[in-house]
Scaffold this motif. Sequence first.
Motif, mmCIF file in Angstrom:
data_model
loop_
_atom_site.group_PDB
_atom_site.id
_atom_site.type_symbol
_atom_site.label_atom_id
_atom_site.label_comp_id
_atom_site.label_asym_id
_atom_site.label_seq_id
_atom_site.Cartn_x
_atom_site.Cartn_y
_atom_site.Cartn_z
ATOM 1 N N TYR A 111 0.834 -1.201 0.000
ATOM 2 C CA TYR A 111 0.000 0.000 0.000
ATOM 3 C C TYR A 111 0.865 1.245 0.000
ATOM 4 O O TYR A 111 2.029 1.221 0.416
ATOM 5 C CB TYR A 111 -0.959 -0.003 1.190
ATOM 6 C CG TYR A 111 -0.336 0.334 2.524
ATOM 7 C CD1 TYR A 111 -0.426 1.623 3.049
ATOM 8 C CD2 TYR A 111 0.322 -0.627 3.275
ATOM 9 C CE1 TYR A 111 0.138 1.941 4.279
ATOM 10 C CE2 TYR A 111 0.886 -0.332 4.496
ATOM 11 C CZ TYR A 111 0.790 0.967 4.999
ATOM 12 O OH TYR A 111 1.354 1.277 6.210
ATOM 13 N N LYS A 117 -4.126 3.879 -0.525
ATOM 14 C CA LYS A 117 -4.553 2.852 -1.467
ATOM 15 C C LYS A 117 -3.592 1.668 -1.407
ATOM 16 O O LYS A 117 -2.405 1.827 -1.126
ATOM 17 C CB LYS A 117 -4.573 3.391 -2.908
ATOM 18 C CG LYS A 117 -5.558 4.512 -3.154
ATOM 19 C CD LYS A 117 -6.996 4.007 -3.181
ATOM 20 C CE LYS A 117 -7.961 5.115 -3.543
ATOM 21 N NZ LYS A 117 -9.361 4.644 -3.575
ATOM 22 N N TRP A 119 -2.711 -2.473 -3.250
ATOM 23 C CA TRP A 119 -2.897 -3.292 -4.443
ATOM 24 C C TRP A 119 -2.071 -4.576 -4.324
ATOM 25 O O TRP A 119 -1.222 -4.717 -3.441
ATOM 26 C CB TRP A 119 -2.489 -2.537 -5.707
ATOM 27 C CG TRP A 119 -1.082 -2.011 -5.691
ATOM 28 C CD1 TRP A 119 0.054 -2.660 -6.062
ATOM 29 C CD2 TRP A 119 -0.665 -0.710 -5.249
ATOM 30 N NE1 TRP A 119 1.157 -1.861 -5.905
ATOM 31 C CE2 TRP A 119 0.748 -0.646 -5.405
ATOM 32 C CE3 TRP A 119 -1.336 0.418 -4.758
ATOM 33 C CZ2 TRP A 119 1.485 0.478 -5.075
ATOM 34 C CZ3 TRP A 119 -0.599 1.540 -4.423
ATOM 35 C CH2 TRP A 119 0.790 1.578 -4.584
ATOM 36 N N ARG A 159 -7.297 -0.928 -7.391
ATOM 37 C CA ARG A 159 -6.803 -0.644 -6.046
ATOM 38 C C ARG A 159 -7.885 -0.910 -5.007
ATOM 39 O O ARG A 159 -9.060 -1.029 -5.330
ATOM 40 C CB ARG A 159 -6.369 0.826 -5.938
ATOM 41 C CG ARG A 159 -5.389 1.296 -7.013
ATOM 42 C CD ARG A 159 -3.998 0.725 -6.762
ATOM 43 N NE ARG A 159 -3.009 1.324 -7.634
ATOM 44 C CZ ARG A 159 -2.573 0.802 -8.761
ATOM 45 N NH1 ARG A 159 -3.078 -0.354 -9.182
ATOM 46 N NH2 ARG A 159 -1.649 1.402 -9.493
#
Length: 281
Positions: A111, A117, A119, A159
């Motif tokens: 992150y 965010k 992913w 995301r």
Amino acid sequence: MTTYYCFLNAIKALLTCKSVTFDTKHGVSGKSINSQINILNEMVFIHPRGVLAGLCSYLGEHVKATPQQQKEAFTLKDILYNLEFIHRAYSMTYTNQPELYIPIEEPRFVYEKSLKKGWFETRLEPEYSNKTTMSKLSPFEIDPYYDNTDYYVIRLKKRFNWDAYRNQPNAVSRASFRSYYKKNRSRFRYIYSANNLWYIKRSDLINNNCIIDRNPLILMFGAMHRLSEMSRYDPNTLDKHLSGKAGWLLSEFITKSIYQFIDMVSSEITGDDFRVTGFRT
């Protein structure tokens, strides 16, 4: 046949442990649709009720029965094509079909604190780090944070929200991650081994009718049931399959599937990661 009943009882244990209600019928059947000895002619049917239907329900993959058939149908050949742990044997047996799995290393979630965010990202092996491979992985992109000279580090384009003040994610972040994980988990496969053997299942072959969007547990159960049926009721046909073109592939499935299957069921029941013993990691 013994291996199939091992599969059956393992799934019953899983469903019982997870408090999933299921019909005690097996929920799967099969038949040969042609006298020619070819695994393309061996059909596997998943029924809307039974132990296998209970497994489908637990995995969130309900049986897609049609009004005409009242059950879901696959060929044994297509099932074996979609199983990662025998894919090398499949590709060497049937050389006219594209490889379905791309090996990856160090799969992980990361992150960015400033963006709040996160992913999924992973590393491609050097021989797969090229434009041709990337064209097969449309949901992914190269992560520009890394050098990407000797190998590519790739990430999912999508995301999830991740706001974790003092490493404590809030409720919105936890829900966002759960949704992200559930949506994307089926893209990835692993092989039970002493090493971390992870793969991405290609998503660019949408027009390939041989692709089955099913959890490997479901496919292994169905394939082993069909082989069990033949061993019990039609051993001559099974012997011809084992002596024919698909003999090595079927032997690989019979030998390796029990380890893969029980490992996956054990992980589902316990939430733990299991490894082959006797190796230093």
